[in-house]
Design an enzyme around this catalytic site. Structure first.
Site, PDB file in Angstrom:
ATOM      1  N   ARG A  15      29.913 -29.028  10.077  1.00 43.28           N
ATOM      2  CA  ARG A  15      29.413 -30.360   9.706  1.00 43.28           C
ATOM      3  C   ARG A  15      27.890 -30.475   9.722  1.00 43.28           C
ATOM      4  O   ARG A  15      27.336 -31.475   9.271  1.00 43.28           O
ATOM      5  CB  ARG A  15      30.056 -31.429  10.602  1.00 43.28           C
ATOM      6  CG  ARG A  15      31.478 -31.743  10.154  1.00 43.28           C
ATOM      7  CD  ARG A  15      31.961 -33.005  10.806  1.00 43.28           C
ATOM      8  NE  ARG A  15      32.319 -32.777  12.198  1.00 43.28           N
ATOM      9  CZ  ARG A  15      32.187 -33.703  13.159  1.00 43.28           C
ATOM     10  NH1 ARG A  15      31.668 -34.875  12.870  1.00 43.28           N
ATOM     11  NH2 ARG A  15      32.553 -33.432  14.380  1.00 43.28           N
ATOM     12  N   GLY A 104      26.613 -24.026  23.972  1.00 44.36           N
ATOM     13  CA  GLY A 104      25.307 -24.040  23.311  1.00 44.36           C
ATOM     14  C   GLY A 104      25.014 -25.318  22.564  1.00 44.36           C
ATOM     15  O   GLY A 104      23.861 -25.623  22.279  1.00 44.36           O
ATOM     16  N   GLU A 154      44.371 -31.200  24.816  1.00 42.24           N
ATOM     17  CA  GLU A 154      43.539 -31.394  23.620  1.00 42.24           C
ATOM     18  C   GLU A 154      44.040 -32.599  22.847  1.00 42.24           C
ATOM     19  O   GLU A 154      45.242 -32.887  22.825  1.00 42.24           O
ATOM     20  CB  GLU A 154      43.572 -30.138  22.746  1.00 42.24           C
ATOM     21  CG  GLU A 154      42.766 -28.994  23.309  1.00 42.24           C
ATOM     22  CD  GLU A 154      41.330 -29.385  23.602  1.00 42.24           C
ATOM     23  OE1 GLU A 154      40.555 -29.572  22.649  1.00 42.24           O
ATOM     24  OE2 GLU A 154      40.972 -29.537  24.782  1.00 42.24           O
ATOM     25  N   ASN A 368     -13.592 -18.846   8.557  1.00 38.60           N
ATOM     26  CA  ASN A 368     -13.100 -17.821   9.484  1.00 38.60           C
ATOM     27  C   ASN A 368     -12.281 -16.747   8.797  1.00 38.60           C
ATOM     28  O   ASN A 368     -11.987 -15.723   9.391  1.00 38.60           O
ATOM     29  CB  ASN A 368     -12.274 -18.471  10.596  1.00 38.60           C
ATOM     30  CG  ASN A 368     -11.056 -19.188  10.053  1.00 38.60           C
ATOM     31  OD1 ASN A 368     -11.114 -19.793   8.975  1.00 38.60           O
ATOM     32  ND2 ASN A 368      -9.959 -19.130  10.764  1.00 38.60           N
ATOM     33  N   TYR A 369     -11.932 -16.979   7.544  1.00 36.39           N
ATOM     34  CA  TYR A 369     -10.956 -16.112   6.886  1.00 36.39           C
ATOM     35  C   TYR A 369     -11.559 -15.561   5.607  1.00 36.39           C
ATOM     36  O   TYR A 369     -12.009 -16.317   4.743  1.00 36.39           O
ATOM     37  CB  TYR A 369      -9.709 -16.952   6.580  1.00 36.39           C
ATOM     38  CG  TYR A 369      -8.539 -16.197   6.013  1.00 36.39           C
ATOM     39  CD1 TYR A 369      -8.120 -14.996   6.578  1.00 36.39           C
ATOM     40  CD2 TYR A 369      -7.831 -16.701   4.930  1.00 36.39           C
ATOM     41  CE1 TYR A 369      -7.034 -14.317   6.066  1.00 36.39           C
ATOM     42  CE2 TYR A 369      -6.739 -16.028   4.414  1.00 36.39           C
ATOM     43  CZ  TYR A 369      -6.339 -14.833   4.982  1.00 36.39           C
ATOM     44  OH  TYR A 369      -5.261 -14.167   4.467  1.00 36.39           O
ATOM     45  N   ARG A 422     -31.249 -23.700   1.890  1.00 37.62           N
ATOM     46  CA  ARG A 422     -30.932 -24.570   0.753  1.00 37.62           C
ATOM     47  C   ARG A 422     -32.168 -24.645  -0.115  1.00 37.62           C
ATOM     48  O   ARG A 422     -33.285 -24.374   0.350  1.00 37.62           O
ATOM     49  CB  ARG A 422     -30.488 -25.965   1.214  1.00 37.62           C
ATOM     50  CG  ARG A 422     -31.527 -26.680   2.001  1.00 37.62           C
ATOM     51  CD  ARG A 422     -30.976 -27.961   2.622  1.00 37.62           C
ATOM     52  NE  ARG A 422     -32.053 -28.685   3.264  1.00 37.62           N
ATOM     53  CZ  ARG A 422     -31.868 -29.531   4.271  1.00 37.62           C
ATOM     54  NH1 ARG A 422     -30.678 -29.740   4.780  1.00 37.62           N
ATOM     55  NH2 ARG A 422     -32.902 -30.173   4.782  1.00 37.62           N
TER      56      ARG A 422
HETATM   57  C1  UD1 Z   1      36.168 -28.367  23.232  1.00 31.43           C
HETATM   58  C2  UD1 Z   1      37.273 -28.518  24.273  1.00 31.43           C
HETATM   59  C3  UD1 Z   1      37.569 -30.002  24.469  1.00 31.43           C
HETATM   60  C4  UD1 Z   1      36.303 -30.715  24.880  1.00 31.43           C
HETATM   61  C5  UD1 Z   1      35.190 -30.481  23.874  1.00 31.43           C
HETATM   62  C6  UD1 Z   1      33.894 -31.045  24.396  1.00 31.43           C
HETATM   63  C7  UD1 Z   1      38.706 -26.548  24.072  1.00 31.43           C
HETATM   64  C8  UD1 Z   1      39.963 -26.016  23.560  1.00 31.43           C
HETATM   65  N1  UD1 Z   1      38.452 -27.829  23.816  1.00 31.43           N
HETATM   66  O1  UD1 Z   1      36.685 -28.849  22.013  1.00 31.43           O
HETATM   67  O2  UD1 Z   1      38.564 -30.169  25.467  1.00 31.43           O
HETATM   68  O3  UD1 Z   1      36.559 -32.115  25.012  1.00 31.43           O
HETATM   69  O4  UD1 Z   1      35.014 -29.081  23.654  1.00 31.43           O
HETATM   70  O5  UD1 Z   1      32.892 -30.921  23.426  1.00 31.43           O
HETATM   71  O6  UD1 Z   1      37.970 -25.839  24.718  1.00 31.43           O
HETATM   72  N2  UD1 Z   1      33.075 -21.716  20.426  1.00 31.43           N
HETATM   73  C9  UD1 Z   1      32.916 -20.354  20.335  1.00 31.43           C
HETATM   74  N3  UD1 Z   1      33.935 -19.603  19.842  1.00 31.43           N
HETATM   75  C10 UD1 Z   1      35.111 -20.134  19.457  1.00 31.43           C
HETATM   76  C11 UD1 Z   1      35.267 -21.537  19.553  1.00 31.43           C
HETATM   77  C12 UD1 Z   1      34.241 -22.292  20.054  1.00 31.43           C
HETATM   78  O7  UD1 Z   1      31.869 -19.805  20.686  1.00 31.43           O
HETATM   79  O8  UD1 Z   1      35.974 -19.370  19.033  1.00 31.43           O
HETATM   80  C13 UD1 Z   1      31.972 -22.514  20.973  1.00 31.43           C
HETATM   81  C14 UD1 Z   1      31.365 -23.449  19.975  1.00 31.43           C
HETATM   82  O9  UD1 Z   1      30.271 -22.854  19.329  1.00 31.43           O
HETATM   83  C15 UD1 Z   1      30.924 -24.606  20.858  1.00 31.43           C
HETATM   84  C16 UD1 Z   1      31.935 -24.598  21.982  1.00 31.43           C
HETATM   85  O10 UD1 Z   1      32.494 -23.328  22.000  1.00 31.43           O
HETATM   86  O11 UD1 Z   1      29.649 -24.390  21.409  1.00 31.43           O
HETATM   87  C17 UD1 Z   1      33.023 -25.655  21.799  1.00 31.43           C
HETATM   88  O12 UD1 Z   1      33.776 -25.365  20.659  1.00 31.43           O
HETATM   89  P1  UD1 Z   1      34.332 -26.506  19.712  1.00 31.43           P
HETATM   90  O13 UD1 Z   1      35.103 -25.877  18.629  1.00 31.43           O
HETATM   91  O14 UD1 Z   1      33.264 -27.433  19.345  1.00 31.43           O
HETATM   92  O15 UD1 Z   1      35.374 -27.204  20.714  1.00 31.43           O
HETATM   93  P2  UD1 Z   1      35.948 -28.658  20.592  1.00 31.43           P
HETATM   94  O16 UD1 Z   1      37.015 -28.673  19.579  1.00 31.43           O
HETATM   95  O17 UD1 Z   1      34.855 -29.624  20.470  1.00 31.43           O
END
Ligand code: UD1
Ligand code: CA
Length: 451
Positions: A15, A104, A154, A368-369, A422
């Protein structure tokens, strides 16, 4: 207890609609990842592991910039948050401390909150960070029984009753590394998304007789960024907080909402910031300075009592000593301006050093450049540089020198000397009138010709 941070940063962030991986989008001019790492660093971790996937190369480069000791592991396919943490398994082989999982894209968790999670480990095997959500939307829900966290469900998998809960999962959690990886190995993907959910750790832990609890923080700390609007909103939250902190520290912001701060802006007490000032990274301003309206500063140091702007631009390496004046439409880059020196109007001072109490006249330019290389200009103390002087670097002017207005300085100037280059002015009496008459007559002829 030694701590390993595992920072999840592999997601695409669809998004965001961007070529840049989501976690590298900046808030107050530092990437979200950098904010998250900075919060985590407060725990003094022994190991820092970043899980990268989408845009892994760029993430790797950023991590190397921020923290040389941090390691990046790759998650080839994004199969869920549990699968993401699992990618740190090999790197953490033999590590017997606690793992703290950070996201992150959740940049604002405070060090205090992380410390509360660590403290809660004294009485629970697994600690999850939750928050009361004003609008729980699609967050995972924390199902509590007293102080004990039963499970996380979830949104997609939740019943109506569970969806009505508004104690939500931030995603951050901590437990012993051995336990975490044992439990992750048991997690399946039989759920609405077909993903390996880290949230299933809770049920796994309870089934093996472990205690699980949740620590709550303010919702503003768990603010996740999924879109450009979220990013702007997160930046606004950061700015509001940073401005309030500065004002508490005794800085006057005449129109706080118009001052844009960087994550690392430092401003001393009794400094006044006029409206519409932008701070890039790496700015330090001492006490009692005045930064006037519409100035732009980055990578610079402004000492006590200095006055900058309006409409000044201080670029990286601008070093202003006490009581210096930098006026309107002046650009300073990689230059030291010594105590009491003034550059008040329409000048470019780059790769230079300007001595104590020297005055730089309007329109002075350091050339300067040369198109290939940059060269330095040095001017001693108590010198007077006339308006519209061009200083063709490399060039050195001594103490108490002067340049005549319009001079092009190509040779060094010794102490006490005046440089002038000058052509001499000649006045021709009556010529102005004569010339005007000639021009008017010409205009009349041309007009007639075209009728
Ligand atoms: C997750 C949580 C949810 C929580 C929410 C808070 C799970 C299953 N769900 O959902 O309970 O309320 O965060 O924001 O954990 N990422 C990876 N690799 C993957 C998947 C995700 O590195 O395979 C990282 C994403 O980059 C991100 C974080 O994990 O930084 C969360 O992933 P995202 O897919 O946003 O989880 P949500 O569906 O928001
Ligand atoms: Ca998310």
């Amino acid at each position: 207890m030694s701590i390993a941070l595992v920072v999840l940063a592999a997601g695409k962030g669809t998004r965001m609609n961007s070529d840049l991986p989501k976690v590298l989008h900046p808030i107050a001019q530092a990437s979200m990842l950098e904010h998250a790492l900075a919060a985590g660093r407060a725990l003094d971790p022994e190991r820092v592991i970043v899980v990268a996937g989408h845009g892994a190369e760029a993430v790797q480069a950023t991590v190397a910039d921020i923290d040389e000791s941090a390691e990046v592991v790759l998650q080839q396919e994004q199969l869920g948050t549990a699968h993401a943490v699992d990618q740190a398994r090999a790197a953490l082989k033999g590590f017997s401390g606690d793992v703290v999982v950070l996201y992150g894209d959740t940049p604002f968790v405070s060090p205090e909150t992380l410390e509360r999670m660590i403290a809660a480990r004294a009485s629970a095997d697994l600690v999850v960070l939750g928050f009361q959500a004003a609008d729980p939307a699609r967050y995972g829900r924390l199902v509590m029984q007293g102080d004990s966290l039963e499970r996380i469900v979830e949104y997609k998998d939740a019943s109506e009753a569970e969806r009505a809960l508004n104690f939500c999962n931030s995603g951050l959690m901590t437990c012993n590394a051995g336990l975490m990886f044992d439990l992750i190995a048991q997690i399946g993907n039989d759920n609405a998304s077909g993903e390996y959910y880290l949230t299933d750790l809770v049920e796994g832990a309870r089934k093996s007789g472990r205690s699980v609890t949740a620590v709550a923080c303010d919702e503003s700390e768990t603010l996740g960024v999924n879109s450009r609007s979220d990013l702007a909103a997160a930046d606004a939250v950061f700015q509001a907080k940073a401005r309030a902190e500065l004002m508490d520290l005794g800085v006057t912001l005449m129109a706080p909402d118009t001052v844009y701060l960087a994550f690392d802006t430092v401003i001393g007490r009794d400094t006044v910031i006029e409206p519409n000032v932008v701070f890039g990274p790496g700015v330090t301003i001492e006490s009692g300075a005045l930064i006037r309206a519409f100035s732009h500063l980055e990578g610079c140091h402004v000492s006590r009592g200095a006055k900058v702007g309006p409409y000044a631009r201080l670029r990286p390496g601008a070093e202003l000593a006490e009581d210096t004046h930098i006026g309107n439409f002046v650009e300073i880059k990689n230059a030291e301006i010594a105590e009491g020196a003034k550059v008040n109007h329409l000048s470019y001072i780059g790769d230079a050093s300007i001595g104590k109490d020297t005055n730089i006249g309007a329109g002075t330019i350091t050339c300067n450049y040369d198109g290939v290389m940059k060269h330095r200009t040095k001017i001693g103390a108590r010198s007077f540089i006339g308006s519209n002087t061009l200083l063709v670097a490399p060039v050195t002017l001594g103490h108490e020198t002067m340049t005549a207005s319009g001079t092009v300085v190509t040779k060094d100037v010794e102490d006490g000397a005046l440089a002038i280059s000058r052509t001499r002015q000649e006045n021709k009496p009556g010529y102005a009138e004569k010339l005007m008459d000639m021009l008017r007559a010409k205009k009349t002829r041309l007009k007639k010709g075209s009728e």
